[in-house]
Each structure stands twice: as structure tokens, then as C-alpha cells.
Design an enzyme around this catalytic site. Structure first.
Site, PDB file in Angstrom:
ATOM      1  N   ASP A  88       9.782  97.301 -19.424  1.00 45.65           N
ATOM      2  CA  ASP A  88       9.908  96.288 -18.380  1.00 45.65           C
ATOM      3  C   ASP A  88       9.421  96.808 -17.032  1.00 45.65           C
ATOM      4  O   ASP A  88       8.914  97.921 -16.907  1.00 45.65           O
ATOM      5  CB  ASP A  88      11.338  95.749 -18.302  1.00 45.65           C
ATOM      6  CG  ASP A  88      12.363  96.818 -17.927  1.00 45.65           C
ATOM      7  OD1 ASP A  88      11.988  97.808 -17.268  1.00 45.65           O
ATOM      8  OD2 ASP A  88      13.545  96.647 -18.285  1.00 45.65           O
ATOM      9  N   MET A 128      20.366  93.534  -7.608  1.00 44.61           N
ATOM     10  CA  MET A 128      19.727  92.208  -7.714  1.00 44.61           C
ATOM     11  C   MET A 128      20.282  91.247  -6.667  1.00 44.61           C
ATOM     12  O   MET A 128      20.565  90.088  -6.959  1.00 44.61           O
ATOM     13  CB  MET A 128      19.902  91.642  -9.134  1.00 44.61           C
ATOM     14  CG  MET A 128      19.327  92.539 -10.215  1.00 44.61           C
ATOM     15  SD  MET A 128      19.712  91.984 -11.891  1.00 44.61           S
ATOM     16  CE  MET A 128      21.466  92.274 -11.969  1.00 44.61           C
ATOM     17  N   LYS A 176      10.398  91.113 -16.809  1.00 48.25           N
ATOM     18  CA  LYS A 176      10.894  89.852 -16.243  1.00 48.25           C
ATOM     19  C   LYS A 176      11.519  90.145 -14.896  1.00 48.25           C
ATOM     20  O   LYS A 176      12.378  90.995 -14.760  1.00 48.25           O
ATOM     21  CB  LYS A 176      11.898  89.169 -17.161  1.00 48.25           C
ATOM     22  CG  LYS A 176      12.992  90.061 -17.691  1.00 48.25           C
ATOM     23  CD  LYS A 176      13.760  89.347 -18.778  1.00 48.25           C
ATOM     24  CE  LYS A 176      14.828  90.259 -19.358  1.00 48.25           C
ATOM     25  NZ  LYS A 176      16.173  89.775 -19.168  1.00 48.25           N
TER      26      LYS A 176
END
Length: 252
Positions: free
Chosen positions: A35, A170, A57
Site C-alpha cells: 500500500d 488519519m 488506498k
């Protein structure tokens, strides 16, 4: 050829922060699914003939869904053998690793997990910020900035009341809401840092206090992926006082 899945934590970004066991798994891989947050230099440890497939992603960019990644893991394990799922940080810390593990096991695929160095601890450390320090902070929270519903985590409301260090992963898309939460609780002057691309060569760090950090981040062009660090330990950063003085003089 027996189907197998190994979830490997790639660490926080610096390619040298993967574990020896993680490297050993990569060297035995038939397929590597990697990733955004895994350092791509780690792919050099995989055999030349191994399939190396990007399944990244990241918010705001086209990507595979989690369901598609789960299906790819099973298909490649059944067709090729050993699949290494290379995930940034630790696969079980907001990495959805357990979902992949559980899905593969439903198909009788042998699964292993190689823990990784979590960005929640390593990124602050890379900036000289300990998440705990005697007499300053006895504990720390690690909280997601955005839940699956796109909302702030309820745990943030509890963390605001704590004296512990608060690490938010995040969280850049919710930076204003997070800081407003602390300000409304009378904690707007807590030291705060934002570290983008932590432990990598292009790492950027913004130092300030909760009340002014969104503006500082915008002015300095700092964005995701980033780790937010809130608490008195941030004041232990070697440049904290100098940065605060500079920000104060620029404001006036």
C-alpha cells in the site's frame, strides 16, 4: 504450493524500520500486495519473479475497496502460494489487518502476522517527542481521526479530559474539528505537533499549540499522511520553544 498469507507491518515509513522477520517473509513471497504507506524500497527484498501489486488506498484517491483487497489475497494465495500483505505501520493498528486475516482463514488459508513498528510511537520519537515521560505524561491514547461513518471518534471526547498524550492517526481531514474540541474544553494552549511523512526523507513537522496549529499547518502546506500529537510532551521537542516564540512574533 500451499496457500498462505503473511501480514507484514512495514513500519512508519523509513525502510530500515521493518523487522528482520518481516524481511524474511518478503524473501519467501510469491506475491506482494503493498500500500501507500509501505516504503517501496522494501519490495527489493522480494524475489525478482514474485508478483508485486499495488493495492493502495488513501482518502480522496481512486483505490481498491477493502472487499476487493480481501478477494485478491485469497485468489493470489490459491493461484500462486505465499502472499505477503505489506502494510504501513503495524497491520493491527488501524490497518484493517484483522479483517484480511479473518477473510483468508474462511478459505482455509494459513495465516501469520508479523507486527510492525507503529507510526503512533515511532513518528513522535523521530522528532524527539516521547509519548510518555516521567513527570509529564503517564500514558497515551491512540485514536483514529475519522470513524467509518466519517465522524470524530467518541473516544476523542474522553481524551480531551485526560492528562495523557493524545495521538491521532488519519486526522488531518478533521484537524479543525479536533482542535475546536480541545479549545472548547479550555485546552487550547496545549502543545501540539503535526508530523507529515514521519521517518521519511521528506518528513515535515509543525509545532505550535492547539489553538493555532490548523493555521500553521495550512501556512506551511502540511497535510496527510500525518500524525497529530497533543499534550505536554510536545514541549520536549528541542525546537518547541523557539518555534512558539517565532510564531508569536509573526502574529504580532
Amino acid at each position: 504450493m500451499k496457500p498462505m498469507l503473511t501480514l507484514v507491518g512495514a513500519g512508519p515509513g523509513d525502510g530500515e524500520l521493518i523487522t528482520l522477520k518481516g524481511i524474511r517473509a518478503l524473501r519467501q513471497a510469491d506475491v506482494v500486495l503493498y500500500d501507500d504507506l509501505a516504503n517501496h524500497t522494501l519490495l527489493e527484498f522480494a524475489p525478482e519473479q514474485a508478483l508485486k501489486i499495488y493495492v493502495g488506498k488513501r482518502a480522496g484517491k481512486a483505490s481498491f475497496t477493502q472487499e476487493e483487497i480481501n478477494e485478491l489475497i485469497v485468489r493470489f494465495a490459491q493461484e500462486h502460494g505465499h502472499v505477503v500483505r505489506l502494510k504501513g505501520g503495524d497491520p493491527y493498528v488501524f490497518g484493517r489487518g484483522f479483517e484480511e486475516y479473518e477473510y483468508a482463514r474462511q478459505f482455509g488459508i494459513r495465516c501469520e502476522v508479523v507486527p510492525g513498528v507503529s507510526s503512533s510511537i515511532a513518528v513522535p520519537a523521530s522528532q524527539g517527542i516521547p509519548v510518555t515521560s516521567r513527570g509529564v505524561s503517564e500514558s497515551f491514547w491512540v485514536i483514529t481521526g475519522t470513524t467509518r461513518k466519517g465522524e470524530l471518534s467518541d473516544d476523542l471526547h474522553l481524551a480531551v479530559q485526560s492528562k495523557a498524550t493524545v495521538i491521532v492517526l488519519m486526522g488531518m481531514s478533521k484537524i479543525n474539528e479536533i482542535c475546536t474540541l480541545f479549545c472548547e474544553a479550555g485546552r487550547g494552549h496545549l502543545p501540539m505537533a503535526i508530523v507529515q511523512n514521519g521517518t521519511r526523507a521528506d518528513e515535515q513537522c509543525v509545532l505550535g499549540q492547539v489553538w493555532n496549529i490548523p493555521q500553521l499547518a495550512a501556512e506551511q502546506g502540511v497535510g496527510a499522511p500525518a500524525v497529530l500529537i497533543i499534550g505536554e510532551v510536545v514541549a520536549l521537542h528541542p525546537s518547541y520553544l523557539a518555534e512558539c516564540m517565532r510564531n508569536f512574533s509573526m502574529a504580532y
